[in-house]
Scaffold this motif. Structure first.
Motif, PDB file in Angstrom:
ATOM      1  N   HIS A  19       0.976  -1.433   0.085  1.00 49.06           N
ATOM      2  CA  HIS A  19      -0.091   0.100  -0.033  1.00 49.06           C
ATOM      3  C   HIS A  19       0.873   1.227  -0.027  1.00 49.06           C
ATOM      4  N   ALA A  20       0.459   2.049  -0.828  1.00 45.80           N
ATOM      5  CA  ALA A  20       1.202   3.530  -0.844  1.00 45.80           C
ATOM      6  C   ALA A  20       0.151   4.529  -0.945  1.00 45.80           C
ATOM      7  N   GLU A  21       0.662   5.791  -0.087  1.00 44.88           N
ATOM      8  CA  GLU A  21      -0.398   7.103  -0.284  1.00 44.88           C
ATOM      9  C   GLU A  21       0.599   8.072  -0.798  1.00 44.88           C
ATOM     10  N   THR A  22      -0.208   8.818  -1.564  1.00 47.22           N
ATOM     11  CA  THR A  22       0.578  10.141  -2.128  1.00 47.22           C
ATOM     12  C   THR A  22      -0.277  11.511  -1.467  1.00 47.22           C
ATOM     13  N   LEU A  23       0.503  12.290  -0.905  1.00 50.58           N
ATOM     14  CA  LEU A  23       0.062  13.675  -0.257  1.00 50.58           C
ATOM     15  C   LEU A  23       0.450  14.846  -1.018  1.00 50.58           C
ATOM     16  N   THR A  24      -0.518  15.739  -1.181  1.00 45.94           N
ATOM     17  CA  THR A  24      -0.278  16.981  -1.834  1.00 45.94           C
ATOM     18  C   THR A  24       0.180  17.950  -0.853  1.00 45.94           C
ATOM     19  N   VAL A  25       1.200  18.442  -0.636  1.00 44.22           N
ATOM     20  CA  VAL A  25       1.712  19.309   0.576  1.00 44.22           C
ATOM     21  C   VAL A  25       2.044  20.660  -0.258  1.00 44.22           C
ATOM     22  N   THR A  26       1.076  21.704   0.150  1.00 41.92           N
ATOM     23  CA  THR A  26       1.375  23.012  -0.151  1.00 41.92           C
ATOM     24  C   THR A  26       1.763  23.856   0.879  1.00 41.92           C
ATOM     25  N   CYS A  27       2.806  24.697   0.382  1.00 38.54           N
ATOM     26  CA  CYS A  27       3.538  25.467   1.443  1.00 38.54           C
ATOM     27  C   CYS A  27       3.693  26.881   0.736  1.00 38.54           C
ATOM     28  N   LYS A  28       3.297  27.854   1.655  1.00 38.97           N
ATOM     29  CA  LYS A  28       3.470  29.458   1.414  1.00 38.97           C
ATOM     30  C   LYS A  28       4.599  30.201   2.461  1.00 38.97           C
ATOM     31  N   ASN A  29       5.254  30.806   1.581  1.00 41.29           N
ATOM     32  CA  ASN A  29       6.156  31.684   2.361  1.00 41.29           C
ATOM     33  C   ASN A  29       5.387  33.021   2.953  1.00 41.29           C
ATOM     34  N   GLN A  30       5.336  33.492   4.015  1.00 44.30           N
ATOM     35  CA  GLN A  30       4.343  34.447   4.488  1.00 44.30           C
ATOM     36  C   GLN A  30       4.996  35.847   4.247  1.00 44.30           C
ATOM     37  N   LEU A  31       6.662  35.715   4.106  1.00 39.90           N
ATOM     38  CA  LEU A  31       7.382  36.931   4.008  1.00 39.90           C
ATOM     39  C   LEU A  31       7.654  37.324   2.691  1.00 39.90           C
ATOM     40  N   ASN A  32       7.874  38.669   2.621  1.00 37.70           N
ATOM     41  CA  ASN A  32       8.391  39.136   1.187  1.00 37.70           C
ATOM     42  C   ASN A  32       9.913  39.071   1.127  1.00 37.70           C
ATOM     43  N   THR A  33      10.470  38.260   1.598  1.00 36.64           N
ATOM     44  CA  THR A  33      11.887  37.917   1.315  1.00 36.64           C
ATOM     45  C   THR A  33      12.148  36.392   0.886  1.00 36.64           C
ATOM     46  N   THR A  34      13.439  36.253   0.271  1.00 40.45           N
ATOM     47  CA  THR A  34      13.616  34.852  -0.054  1.00 40.45           C
ATOM     48  C   THR A  34      14.111  33.907   1.168  1.00 40.45           C
ATOM     49  N   ARG A  35      13.593  32.752   1.145  1.00 37.96           N
ATOM     50  CA  ARG A  35      14.245  31.840   2.245  1.00 37.96           C
ATOM     51  C   ARG A  35      14.896  30.560   1.811  1.00 37.96           C
ATOM     52  N   THR A  36      15.808  30.174   2.467  1.00 36.48           N
ATOM     53  CA  THR A  36      16.638  28.901   1.950  1.00 36.48           C
ATOM     54  C   THR A  36      16.708  27.783   2.907  1.00 36.48           C
TER      55      THR A  36
END
Length: 405
Positions: A19-36
């Protein structure tokens, strides 16, 4: 006909077991700056997964799957990702209950080692994952680097296995993993070739964000416990998790019962900061604790008076009597407490920049960080360090928003 039915049943069983499952993970950067290298954590409790593959825009992203509570069932998948200003990214996480986990290049490392008398003067080889002792037993000198050590490419930390439980640091000249080779104590040849070293003398101070008791006047060590455990929960390749457990700790809060406390230190790839989360088995919200950072000699200080405090200073990395062969080290230190846990900032004394904190819903959450002036990639003035601290605090207060479906 019976054979055909049996084959169908076996195929159906195989499909279920794989059995396998696939998840869709949506991620949002709240800041107006780049993040690493922002940490993304996906809860998979109850999914019976043993491995995972993460992809985004058709590209595979290294990930890690962890059993955090020791019940032999995986609890979380984590990975790190870069984000543009206000960017939203979508990741696909495919889990499997049968396929083995892929091996990705390590970007972090953690170790615990027993000192073997037969290997005196050599690199130790007696690796362990955990150790529990009675409260009156001090294994400090029984362990290489006196407790667990863990690192990212940028920095390394260790936690003393004694009543101090101090967080100490190892500064680097160049990015890379070093602790498996140096075991926190580089040779002269390794130092000459560019390896880092212990860069702070902590003694009995708060070090970098050590949590202590508070008797109303001064920080108090964790000397009254029934048992003490330190263990490595996760070793990488994306994050290390080191856990310290104190049972029946008399916290010096007058008239209050001893508590059972677990503290987890989590360090992610690409990070110099460590997430620290302390949880209590009982309600301890009306208890007071002390934390903060060591007052490095001749240091300057930065504070926002709301839980963020740091310093920049220069001192010997060992006690004065052991200073031969060492140079003075310049470091920047920082701690950032959750606003709801922060209670009060106390004036600096000769040892510490102390702060008072309390649990909320039996939890204290905060972050610690440091830099070494030796770094070829880091900060070299207090001004630059304090500027980084302010950006760091903004990112802590505005984490990447993660949703799964």
């Amino acid at each position: 006909m019976k054979k055909i039915l049996m084959i169908i049943v076996l195929l159906a069983f195989t499909a279920v077991s794989a059995h396998a499952e696939t998840l869709t993970v949506t991620c949002k950067n709240q800041l107006n700056t780049t993040r690493t290298d922002e940490p993304i954590v996906v809860n998979i409790e109850g999914m019976n997964a043993v491995s995972a593959i993460v992809t985004a825009d058709g590209k595979e992203i290294p990930c890690q799957i962890d059993d955090l509570n020791g019940d032999s069932k995986m609890d979380e998948i984590c990975f790190v990702a870069d984000f543009g200003k206000k960017e939203t990214r979508v990741f696909k996480v495919e889990t499997s209950s049968t396929e083995p986990m892929k091996t990705y290049p390590a970007r972090v490392y953690a170790e615990m080692l027993l000192n073997n008398p037969k290997e005196k003067g050599k690199r130790q080889t007696s690796y362990i994952s955990a150790l529990t002792v009675d409260g009156d037993v001090n294994p400090y000198n029984l362990l290489q680097h006196h407790g667990p050590a863990f690192e990212s490419e940028l920095v390394a930390y260790r936690i003393y296995f004694d009543k101090r439980q101090t967080v100490d640091i190892y500064g680097k000249y160049n990015k890379g993993l070093e602790i498996k080779q140096t075991q926190f104590y580089p040779t002269k040849e390794e130092l000459a070739s560019g390896f880092g070293d212990d860069c702070l003398w902590v003694g009995n101070t708060l070090g970098v964000g050590t949590l202590r008791g508070w008797d109303g006047k001064a920080p108090q060590m964790l000397d009254k416990v029934s048992h003490r455990t330190e263990r490595i929960v996760a070793r990488g390749p994306i994050r290390t998790v080191v856990e310290v457990k104190d049972e029946e700790w008399d916290t010096y809060n007058e008239g209050k019962k001893p508590v059972n406390m677990i503290t987890r230190y989590t360090l992610y790839a690409g990070h110099r900061d460590v997430e620290v989360k302390t949880t209590f088995a009982e309600n301890a919200d009306d208890y007071t604790f002390c934390s903060g950072i060591i007052n490095v000699k001749n240091s300057t200080e930065y504070s926002d008076k709301s839980g963020l405090r740091g310093c920049w200073g220069t001192d010997w990395p060992v006690s004065e009597k052991d200073s031969a062969g060492h140079k003075r080290e310049t470091v920047g230190l920082a701690v950032s407490f959750n606003k709801k846990n922060f209670r009060k900032e106390l004036p600096a004394d000769k040892d510490n920049y102390p702060m008072l904190v309390s649990p909320v819903q039996s939890e204290i959450k905060y972050y610690i960080a440091f830099c070494s002036d030796n770094e070829s990639f880091g900060f070299h003035t207090d001004k630059d360090w304090y500027k980084w601290m302010q950006t760091w605090k903004k990112e802590i207060d505005s984490p990447i928003v993660v949703s799964c479906k």
